[in-house]
Design a protein around this motif. Structure first.
Motif, PDB file in Angstrom:
ATOM      1  N   GLY A 240       1.894   6.115  -7.158  1.00  0.00           N
ATOM      2  CA  GLY A 240       0.619   6.413  -7.797  1.00  0.00           C
ATOM      3  C   GLY A 240       0.054   5.256  -8.589  1.00  0.00           C
ATOM      4  O   GLY A 240      -0.434   5.441  -9.721  1.00  0.00           O
ATOM      5  N   THR A 241       0.119   4.049  -8.018  1.00  0.00           N
ATOM      6  CA  THR A 241      -0.390   2.864  -8.703  1.00  0.00           C
ATOM      7  C   THR A 241      -1.498   2.217  -7.871  1.00  0.00           C
ATOM      8  O   THR A 241      -1.766   2.613  -6.739  1.00  0.00           O
ATOM      9  N   GLU A 242      -2.117   1.201  -8.445  1.00  0.00           N
ATOM     10  CA  GLU A 242      -2.990   0.344  -7.664  1.00  0.00           C
ATOM     11  C   GLU A 242      -2.138  -0.396  -6.618  1.00  0.00           C
ATOM     12  O   GLU A 242      -0.944  -0.636  -6.850  1.00  0.00           O
ATOM     13  N   PRO A 243      -2.739  -0.781  -5.488  1.00  0.00           N
ATOM     14  CA  PRO A 243      -1.987  -1.568  -4.499  1.00  0.00           C
ATOM     15  C   PRO A 243      -1.873  -3.025  -4.935  1.00  0.00           C
ATOM     16  O   PRO A 243      -2.327  -3.943  -4.264  1.00  0.00           O
ATOM     17  N   VAL A 244      -1.247  -3.211  -6.083  1.00  0.00           N
ATOM     18  CA  VAL A 244      -1.110  -4.529  -6.704  1.00  0.00           C
ATOM     19  C   VAL A 244       0.356  -4.708  -7.103  1.00  0.00           C
ATOM     20  O   VAL A 244       0.906  -3.878  -7.839  1.00  0.00           O
ATOM     21  N   LEU A 245       0.971  -5.784  -6.597  1.00  0.00           N
ATOM     22  CA  LEU A 245       2.374  -6.058  -6.892  1.00  0.00           C
ATOM     23  C   LEU A 245       2.496  -7.367  -7.652  1.00  0.00           C
ATOM     24  O   LEU A 245       2.021  -8.412  -7.196  1.00  0.00           O
TER      25      LEU A 245
ATOM     26  N   PRO B  65       0.810  -1.232   0.000  1.00  0.00           N
ATOM     27  CA  PRO B  65       0.000   0.000   0.000  1.00  0.00           C
ATOM     28  C   PRO B  65       0.839   1.275   0.000  1.00  0.00           C
ATOM     29  O   PRO B  65       0.537   2.228  -0.731  1.00  0.00           O
ATOM     30  N   ALA B  66       1.911   1.280   0.802  1.00  0.00           N
ATOM     31  CA  ALA B  66       2.750   2.491   0.868  1.00  0.00           C
ATOM     32  C   ALA B  66       3.493   2.709  -0.444  1.00  0.00           C
ATOM     33  O   ALA B  66       3.614   3.848  -0.921  1.00  0.00           O
ATOM     34  N   MET B  67       4.012   1.644  -1.043  1.00  0.00           N
ATOM     35  CA  MET B  67       4.717   1.785  -2.315  1.00  0.00           C
ATOM     36  C   MET B  67       3.764   2.237  -3.417  1.00  0.00           C
ATOM     37  O   MET B  67       4.136   3.054  -4.278  1.00  0.00           O
ATOM     38  N   ALA B  68       2.546   1.700  -3.396  1.00  0.00           N
ATOM     39  CA  ALA B  68       1.558   2.093  -4.406  1.00  0.00           C
ATOM     40  C   ALA B  68       1.221   3.582  -4.277  1.00  0.00           C
ATOM     41  O   ALA B  68       1.097   4.293  -5.280  1.00  0.00           O
ATOM     42  N   GLU B  69       1.104   4.044  -3.035  1.00  0.00           N
ATOM     43  CA  GLU B  69       0.820   5.470  -2.833  1.00  0.00           C
ATOM     44  C   GLU B  69       1.984   6.320  -3.316  1.00  0.00           C
ATOM     45  O   GLU B  69       1.787   7.379  -3.937  1.00  0.00           O
ATOM     46  N   ALA B  70       3.203   5.872  -3.075  1.00  0.00           N
ATOM     47  CA  ALA B  70       4.381   6.646  -3.473  1.00  0.00           C
ATOM     48  C   ALA B  70       4.513   6.748  -4.982  1.00  0.00           C
ATOM     49  O   ALA B  70       4.954   7.777  -5.505  1.00  0.00           O
TER      50      ALA B  70
END
Length: 225
Positions: free
Chosen positions: A163-168, A156-161
């Protein structure tokens, strides 16, 4: 003499039975865990599918997927290491898919001494597995945003940084230009399975308990005689 040994004997037999039972329970847990790991391995290696519309962290964990699109050039570095590369960064990149989505791609490991290759505008087809790593605990330092350095994968934190979906998507293969990083596919090696060790410990304690009981009974008999 019988009155003097009956209580230690009951206590000894009871303790031995409990410890043996715990050891057998751990063997049952071992069989269960091996079955779970086998199911995960089978899922990891199955044929990839299109990225679900709304991936779920529980239902879609380890799901093999294929995504096509373009790296936009923004990415994060997560401090890591491996036996082959030593100190390295996991390169987590933003990826714009052909169908208009924006997700995270774990491109793999890049040794710390290796300069990153520019990836902006690079088209690629990525085959990998969805994953939501559980790497954060109370000892994990917060990311050093000024140095673009992270110490754990926090989706979630990486996605926010970025600007992506919280999907890895953890890449298994990347069909495209050489992007320097070595893919590190998801597998079950990091999932703990310590039940055999626990079983050995319980069985060992049962043997020690039995030995102590026998020794105590011998001492009682000797004193009585």
């Amino acid at each position: 003499m019988l009155r003097r040994v009956i209580l230690p004997l009951i206590f000894g037999i009871g303790g031995f039975a409990v410890l043996m039972g715990l050891g057998l329970w751990q063997l049952q847990r071992l069989a269960w865990k091996e079955g779970v790991l086998a199911e995960i391995d089978a899922r990891i290696g199955s044929a990839p599918v299109a990225l679900p519309a709304a991936p779920d962290a529980a239902a879609d964990r380890y799901l093999p997927v294929v995504v096509r699109g373009v790296f936009d050039g923004t990415e994060l570095r997560v401090l890591a290491s491996s036996r082959d590369t030593g100190a390295a960064y996991r390169m987590i990149a933003a990826f714009d898919t052909d169908d208009g989505r924006r997700v995270l791609i774990d491109r793999g490991l890049l040794p710390v001494e290796t300069p990153p290759v520019p990836i902006a505008g690079q088209a690629a087809t990525v085959v990998g597995n969805l994953h939501w790593p559980d790497e954060i605990d109370s000892y994990t330092p917060p990311p050093d945003l000024s140095a673009n350095l992270w110490f754990a994968r926090d989706v979630p934190a990486m996605a926010e940084a970025l600007g992506t979906e919280p999907v890895l998507v953890i890449a298994r293969t990347i069909d495209g230009p050489d992007l320097a990083a070595q893919p590190l596919p998801v597998d079950t090696r990091d999932i703990p399975n310590n039940h055999l060790g626990y079983a050995v410990q319980w069985f060992g304690m049962a043997l020690v308990w039995a030995g102590m009981t026998v020794f105590l009974l011998w001492r009682i008999r000797r004193r009585t005689n």
